[in-house]
Design an enzyme around this catalytic site. Structure first.
Site, PDB file in Angstrom:
ATOM      1  N   ASP A 130      41.721  40.599  37.759  1.00 56.06           N
ATOM      2  CA  ASP A 130      40.905  40.685  38.969  1.00 56.06           C
ATOM      3  C   ASP A 130      41.804  41.328  39.962  1.00 56.06           C
ATOM      4  OD1 ASP A 130      38.827  39.064  40.900  1.00 56.06           O
ATOM      5  OD2 ASP A 130      40.502  39.234  41.768  1.00 56.06           O
ATOM      6  N   GLU A 182      34.881  42.720  41.321  1.00 58.84           N
ATOM      7  CA  GLU A 182      36.223  43.539  41.047  1.00 58.84           C
ATOM      8  C   GLU A 182      36.686  42.639  39.891  1.00 58.84           C
ATOM      9  OE1 GLU A 182      36.878  40.672  44.548  1.00 58.84           O
ATOM     10  OE2 GLU A 182      35.392  41.907  43.845  1.00 58.84           O
TER      11      GLU A 182
END
Length: 413
Positions: free
Chosen positions: A293, A335
């Protein structure tokens, strides 16, 4: 370095149009306005540099196809261009071993030339297997295929054909003539082929001189993609070949679109689960799953705009593709990225992930006038006997630990 295309053409307007089309096809046009000039150019070049030649049939110093003969004698696949085409000229052109011919009628014809040039480049990576009991018939088909730059294979019977298919994965098309095949006929061979190859992955064209309409139906019902009645014109032969090859390429494009993330080009979530499911069916002794992440990604969007955010994700995706080329990696959404490792030692998994983290953290990002850096947090689960959903849940919890511990780190169980 782009491959060269030799153009022999005395009309300057036609030359300019062909030069533009060839450049558009990412090839390098080499222009000659006469046969003498073409011979001079070619004698000072390496033949391997040329993909093909595009030659006007009628030139001031080569009025009846002598320039075509020169290109063919120089072992260049040759496309003939002609101002007019009566039956006599058409036959004179087709008697030569040319790739194809086009007439100077309109711009649509030149668009066909552009497609043909692209095809000649692509065909160099495509294998075609010719299955025919008669050597002469095989040789005739192989000769036609080689004019179009296909990689050719031959088999005198079905058993050898099936053997060759096991050895060469580049074969995407089979031409099979049932007449006189020993041991196993074409229909039986098709039945065996379709156990391992779908019609979208391997095209089969059946050939026969029989006028029995039921035979073509039998071919198609048994798994053939197409049927060609003998004797055939060379033009029909090529049309059938290209139609089937392009069909498979279009299916492949659709598959890639379905399996790829639109923004980054990485595999998407759906493809990831399919791939991991297949891997887990083989019951790997070791397996690991990492969730990656991007840290403070919202700040990048807020500070520099969403276009910059997209740029950042694309750059990170390049690193993901580079570092995890030997594993199963995908963009999971937003993301977040995910990587699955099968039968890889935990120490090696952690090292690969740490190398990736460091490489990304030390990278300088430049978007328009903005310079910035970013980092990722990674949670990795090593659960050899767990299913994919449990591994994702475990890796997610470890990712939160990495975030709470200060980010820009790898946390594993």
């Amino acid at each position: 370095m782009p491959q060269k295309v030799l153009i022999i053409e005395d009309d300057r307007a036609s030359m300019q149009l062909m030069r533009e089309l060839i450049t558009k096809a990412k090839l390098k046009p080499i222009c000659a306005y006469s046969l003498i000039e073409a011979k001079h150019i070619f004698s000072s070049s390496e033949p391997e540099e040329f993909l093909c030649a595009v030659v006007d049939y009628e030139l001031p110093d080569a009025p009846i196809g002598q320039a075509v003969d020169f290109a063919l004698s120089s072992f260049l696949p040759t496309v003939v261009v002609t101002r007019y085409l009566d039956n006599e000229r058409r036959l004179a052109i087709l008697k030569r071993d040319v790739v194809d011919y086009i007439t100077k009628e309109n711009t649509q014809v030149y668009e066909y030339l552009s497609r043909l040039l692209t095809r000649l480049e692509k065909n160099k990576k495509i294998g075609v297997l010719v299955v025919d009991a008669i050597r002469g018939r095989r040789a005739a088909m192989v000769s036609l295929l080689r004019r179009h730059n296909f990689i050719t294979f031959e088999a005198p019977d079905s058993e050898q054909a099936l053997e060759i298919m096991q050895r060469f994965s580049i074969i995407k098309l089979i031409l099979v003539d049932d007449e006189g095949l020993p041991n196993m006929n074409a229909i039986e061979m098709l039945s065996q082929l379709r156990h391992n190859f779908k019609k979208e992955d391997l095209a089969v064209i059946g050939l026969s001189s029989s006028r029995n309409s039921a035979l073509s139906a039998r071919y198609i019902k048994s798994g053939a993609n197409d049927y060609l009645l003998k004797p055939y014109h060379n033009e029909e032969f090529y049309c059938r070949i290209l139609q089937n090859v392009e069909y498979m390429e279009n299916i492949e494009l659709i598959r890639r679109a379905a399996d790829s993330d639109f923004l980054t080009g990485l595999p998407n979530r759906r493809y990831f689960f399919e791939k991991v499911s297949v891997s887990q069916n083989h019951k790997p002794l070791l397996q690991s799953l990492a969730i990656i992440d991007v840290d403070h990604f919202k700040n990048i969007n807020d500070s520099y705009g969403h276009d910059c955010g997209d740029y950042t994700l694309k750059e990170i995706a390049k690193l993901v593709a580079e570092h995890f080329a030997d594993f199963t990696a995908a963009r999971f959404g937003g993301e977040e990225f995910c990587v699955y490792f099968s039968n890889v030692e935990q120490v090696e998994v952690n090292k690969v992930l740490e190398d990736f983290r460091l490489s990304l953290a030390t990278k300088n990002y430049q978007f328009e006038k903005n310079n910035f850096s970013c980092s990722v947090s990674i949670g990795v689960s090593h659960q050899a006997k767990s299913d994919i959903n449990n591994m994702i849940r475990s890796a997610d919890q470890l990712l939160y630990q990495a975030k709470n511990n200060g980010r820009n780190q790898v946390v594993s169980d």
